[in-house]
Design an enzyme around this catalytic site. Structure first.
Site, mmCIF file in Angstrom:
data_model
loop_
_atom_site.group_PDB
_atom_site.id
_atom_site.type_symbol
_atom_site.label_atom_id
_atom_site.label_comp_id
_atom_site.label_asym_id
_atom_site.label_seq_id
_atom_site.Cartn_x
_atom_site.Cartn_y
_atom_site.Cartn_z
ATOM 1 C CG LEU A 38 -1.996 -1.038 1.349
ATOM 2 C CD1 LEU A 38 -2.736 -0.907 2.683
ATOM 3 C CD2 LEU A 38 -2.978 -0.941 0.184
ATOM 4 C CG ASP A 39 0.564 4.075 -3.106
ATOM 5 O OD1 ASP A 39 1.315 3.139 -3.463
ATOM 6 O OD2 ASP A 39 -0.235 4.640 -3.862
#
Length: 231
Positions: free
Chosen positions: A59-60
């Protein structure tokens, strides 16, 4: 950092990644999820050597939500295989600026990753390095935030590309609220770098028991609090 662990056994650990934390080993001295998971495993069962933690998906940094990490190489192989065969289901919620033309739909594009500038772009199919990107979306609710119409959108990822949701939603005219990288209306120098995107649900087969598991976490953040369905 206190980990919000949703499930754990000898093979896997399912956890909520907070907004602002890297999902894999960071190059800086800031906390990252892999280091925190290793610390947790060492606390539970101290032993010689560094514990194994397999990164299955990412996930960013400005995105929070459900993640699974493998605690054995066998579990990592099984989970990675599920990702490549599209057996791992990922559902996100996003607040986008504007409203998609249709309340339900799918976006199928080709994305090219610009590693030098850490961004991705929608390109033609024939471009070297372009990868197929597919997502399905559903508009849940519309609301005016300030002077702008925004939409709470439920998104199911069919592929997992670099910045995929952020790039595709922006490319189709509805960039994410708060996204300094892909939303031209957001000032690059604003103090908050949080993107209104949250990994709400993760579903997969347990690598050993083969039982289907599903985990959900309600989205957190200012943009989501403006919509009533989670609070």
């Amino acid at each position: 950092m206190d980990l919000n662990i949703l499930y754990e056994d000898e093979e896997i650990l399912v956890v909520e990644k907070p907004v602002g934390i890297e999902s894999q080993t960071a190059r800086s001295f800031e906390p990252d999820m892999v280091s925190e998971v290793k610390k947790h495993i060492n606390t539970l069962s101290p032993k010689q050597g560094e514990p194994y933690v397999g990164v299955i998906h990412r996930l960013d940094k400005p995105v929070g939500g459900v993640m699974v990490y493998a605690k054995t190489k066998g579990a990592a192989e099984s989970l990675s295989s599920q990702v490549s065969r599209h057996q791992m289901e990922k559902i996100y919620y996003a607040v986008v600026c504007g409203k998609p033309v249709e309340n339900f739909g799918a976006y199928v594009d080709y994305l090219w990753k610009d590693g030098k500038n850490n961004c991705s772009k929608i390109v033609d199919k024939g471009i070297k390095g372009a990868k197929l990107a597919e997502l399905h979306y559903q508009v849940v609710e519309n609301k005016n935030i300030g002077n702008e119409e925004c939409s709470l959108t439920k998104i199911t990822l069919k592929t997992g590309r670099h910045h995929q949701i952020r790039v595709q939603m922006a490319g189709h005219g509805t960039p994410l609220w708060g996204d300094r990288k892909y939303n031209p209306k957001v000032q690059k120098n604003t103090a908050s770098g949080n993107v209104a995107l949250f990994a709400y649900s993760l579903s997969f087969f347990h690598p050993v028991t083969k039982k289907r598991l599903n985990f959900t976490v309600s989205p957190k953040g200012e943009a989501f609090e403006m919509f009533g369905i989670f609070y």
